[in-house]
Write a protein that holds these residues in place. Structure first.
Motif, PDB file in Angstrom:
ATOM      1  N   PRO A  25       0.817  -1.202   0.000  1.00 44.14           N
ATOM      2  CA  PRO A  25       0.000   0.000   0.000  1.00 44.14           C
ATOM      3  C   PRO A  25       0.852   1.255   0.000  1.00 44.14           C
ATOM      4  O   PRO A  25       1.976   1.278   0.475  1.00 44.14           O
ATOM      5  N   ASN A  26       0.318   2.376  -0.584  1.00 44.53           N
ATOM      6  CA  ASN A  26       0.954   3.701  -0.592  1.00 44.53           C
ATOM      7  C   ASN A  26       2.300   3.704  -1.321  1.00 44.53           C
ATOM      8  O   ASN A  26       3.170   4.511  -1.030  1.00 44.53           O
ATOM      9  N   GLY A  27       2.468   2.805  -2.298  1.00 50.97           N
ATOM     10  CA  GLY A  27       3.724   2.769  -3.032  1.00 50.97           C
ATOM     11  C   GLY A  27       4.890   2.338  -2.181  1.00 50.97           C
ATOM     12  O   GLY A  27       6.034   2.670  -2.484  1.00 50.97           O
ATOM     13  N   GLY A  28       4.680   1.652  -1.090  1.00 49.63           N
ATOM     14  CA  GLY A  28       5.727   1.297  -0.158  1.00 49.63           C
ATOM     15  C   GLY A  28       6.555   0.123  -0.618  1.00 49.63           C
ATOM     16  O   GLY A  28       6.320  -0.469  -1.666  1.00 49.63           O
ATOM     17  N   GLY A  29       7.562  -0.180   0.196  1.00 49.55           N
ATOM     18  CA  GLY A  29       8.399  -1.317  -0.097  1.00 49.55           C
ATOM     19  C   GLY A  29       7.736  -2.599   0.361  1.00 49.55           C
ATOM     20  O   GLY A  29       6.583  -2.612   0.801  1.00 49.55           O
ATOM     21  N   ASP A  31       8.193  -4.109   2.929  1.00 45.57           N
ATOM     22  CA  ASP A  31       7.866  -4.057   4.352  1.00 45.57           C
ATOM     23  C   ASP A  31       6.788  -3.026   4.656  1.00 45.57           C
ATOM     24  O   ASP A  31       6.503  -2.733   5.819  1.00 45.57           O
ATOM     25  N   GLY A  32       6.193  -2.437   3.590  1.00 52.51           N
ATOM     26  CA  GLY A  32       5.130  -1.459   3.789  1.00 52.51           C
ATOM     27  C   GLY A  32       5.615  -0.039   3.965  1.00 52.51           C
ATOM     28  O   GLY A  32       4.814   0.868   4.184  1.00 52.51           O
ATOM     29  N   SER A  33       6.948   0.215   3.879  1.00 50.13           N
ATOM     30  CA  SER A  33       7.483   1.563   4.045  1.00 50.13           C
ATOM     31  C   SER A  33       7.138   2.424   2.830  1.00 50.13           C
ATOM     32  O   SER A  33       6.894   1.933   1.732  1.00 50.13           O
ATOM     33  N   VAL A  34       7.142   3.750   3.019  1.00 53.70           N
ATOM     34  CA  VAL A  34       6.799   4.678   1.954  1.00 53.70           C
ATOM     35  C   VAL A  34       7.998   4.866   1.030  1.00 53.70           C
ATOM     36  O   VAL A  34       9.096   5.204   1.479  1.00 53.70           O
ATOM     37  N   THR A  59      14.681  18.527  -2.182  1.00 60.95           N
ATOM     38  CA  THR A  59      13.489  18.112  -1.457  1.00 60.95           C
ATOM     39  C   THR A  59      13.029  16.758  -1.980  1.00 60.95           C
ATOM     40  O   THR A  59      12.723  16.616  -3.169  1.00 60.95           O
ATOM     41  N   VAL A  60      13.012  15.764  -1.094  1.00 61.73           N
ATOM     42  CA  VAL A  60      12.580  14.419  -1.461  1.00 61.73           C
ATOM     43  C   VAL A  60      11.061  14.338  -1.365  1.00 61.73           C
ATOM     44  O   VAL A  60      10.452  14.839  -0.423  1.00 61.73           O
ATOM     45  N   VAL A  61      10.437  13.704  -2.356  1.00 53.42           N
ATOM     46  CA  VAL A  61       8.984  13.531  -2.415  1.00 53.42           C
ATOM     47  C   VAL A  61       8.656  12.043  -2.364  1.00 53.42           C
ATOM     48  O   VAL A  61       9.280  11.259  -3.077  1.00 53.42           O
ATOM     49  N   PRO A  62       7.656  11.654  -1.537  1.00 55.72           N
ATOM     50  CA  PRO A  62       6.910  12.469  -0.585  1.00 55.72           C
ATOM     51  C   PRO A  62       7.739  12.780   0.663  1.00 55.72           C
ATOM     52  O   PRO A  62       8.802  12.194   0.873  1.00 55.72           O
ATOM     53  N   SER A  63       7.223  13.670   1.477  1.00 55.78           N
ATOM     54  CA  SER A  63       7.985  14.123   2.645  1.00 55.78           C
ATOM     55  C   SER A  63       8.154  13.035   3.700  1.00 55.78           C
ATOM     56  O   SER A  63       9.039  13.124   4.538  1.00 55.78           O
ATOM     57  N   ASP A  64       7.287  12.015   3.648  1.00 56.82           N
ATOM     58  CA  ASP A  64       7.369  10.939   4.640  1.00 56.82           C
ATOM     59  C   ASP A  64       8.021   9.680   4.070  1.00 56.82           C
ATOM     60  O   ASP A  64       7.848   8.581   4.616  1.00 56.82           O
ATOM     61  N   ALA A  65       8.780   9.834   2.969  1.00 53.76           N
ATOM     62  CA  ALA A  65       9.473   8.681   2.396  1.00 53.76           C
ATOM     63  C   ALA A  65      10.443   8.096   3.417  1.00 53.76           C
ATOM     64  O   ALA A  65      11.097   8.828   4.162  1.00 53.76           O
ATOM     65  N   ALA A  66      10.535   6.774   3.439  1.00 60.77           N
ATOM     66  CA  ALA A  66      11.344   6.096   4.463  1.00 60.77           C
ATOM     67  C   ALA A  66      12.837   6.328   4.256  1.00 60.77           C
ATOM     68  O   ALA A  66      13.570   6.626   5.193  1.00 60.77           O
TER      69      ALA A  66
END
Length: 261
Positions: A25-29, A31-34, A59-66
């Motif tokens: 989900p949310n394009g994560g890895g 392990d579910g990370s963003v 600036t890395v996108v998204p701001s909550d990327a792991a």
């Protein structure tokens, strides 16, 4: 009974395959990370003078990327080098600075154009002279102090002291824009060439007398190569409020120097 077991095994295999093929989900890895989807620099182009430094912000996108780790590179280190976004102009020409994300290899780039400070065809050094024959490491460094006669041979090979008229031309309103600025924590005189929009910074080193420095950070004194007589010579002097491009003082005065070619 065997048929039922076979059908159950097939169902489990299909479910496992579907779970593996579906993205997190949310394009994560896995392990579910963003995951990172992009990176943006704060500038598409930079214009620098040789020896000067500018910092690019990524600036890395998204701001909550792991994983927000970045790598930086220059297409031409002879023109500009980069370390953690800090770009240093090393020579004239053009270089492309590229930032890349470790996660996903997303990139953005900035084109850096580097030139010399040129006034009426004369190239001005961007750094003071330290010990004889060597420039200081940074534009804001004051460097060494010299009498008029010592200063005549202190410039590095290929460089020389400017004449009185060349100093007058440097700070003339027809050729340059002058302002009092702060560079890397040091206040001083900034001169921007109208001809090419390049810049030099003159740190106010004051003068040396009897082993002590006077006027440091408040008054700049730079020797020219022009003497008036056996006792007096011309120099550039300035404060925050005033510039005198053809001051006259004893040749034994001990001032800083800036070279030309």
């Amino acid at each position: 009974m065997q048929k039922i077991l076979w059908l159950l095994l097939m169902a489990v295999s299909v479910l496992g395959a579907c779970k593996k093929d579906n993205p997190p989900p949310n394009g994560g890895g896995d392990d579910g990370s963003v995951r990172v989807t992009g990176v943006l620099l704060n500038a598409e182009t930079l214009s620098l003078t040789v020896g000067y430094v500018e910092t690019l912000i990524a600036t890395v996108v998204p701001s909550d990327a792991a994983n927000r780790e970045l790598t930086w590179s220059s297409s031409n280190p002879n023109v500009a080098v980069v370390e953690d976004g800090t770009v240093t102009a090393t020579g004239t020409g053009t270089a492309v600075i590229t930032v890349r994300t470790v996660d996903g290899g997303k990139t953005d780039a900035c084109t850096v154009t580097v030139g010399n400070m040129v006034v009426n065809g004369l190239i001005w050094a961007t750094h003071n002279v330290g010990e004889p024959g060597k420039f200081v490491a940074n534009p804001q460094d004051v460097g060494g102090y010299y009498t008029f006669d010592e200063a005549q041979t202190a410039c590095p090979a290929g460089w020389r002291l400017p004449t009185k008229n060349e100093m007058v031309s440097l700070v003339s309103n027809e050729n340059s824009l002058t302002s009092w600025v702060t560079l890397n924590g040091v206040e001083g005189l900034q001169i921007i060439s109208i001809q090419g929009s390049h810049v030099v910074f003159l740190p106010p080193g004051g003068y040396r007398s009897a082993g002590s420095i006077f006027g440091l950070r408040t008054t700049g004194n730079y020797w020219s190569s022009t003497s008036s007589n056996d006792n007096l010579a011309h120099y550039l002097t300035f404060t925050r409020h005033d510039i005198q491009s053809s001051g006259l003082n004893s040749r034994e005065s001990v001032y800083t120097i800036r070279c030309v070619k």
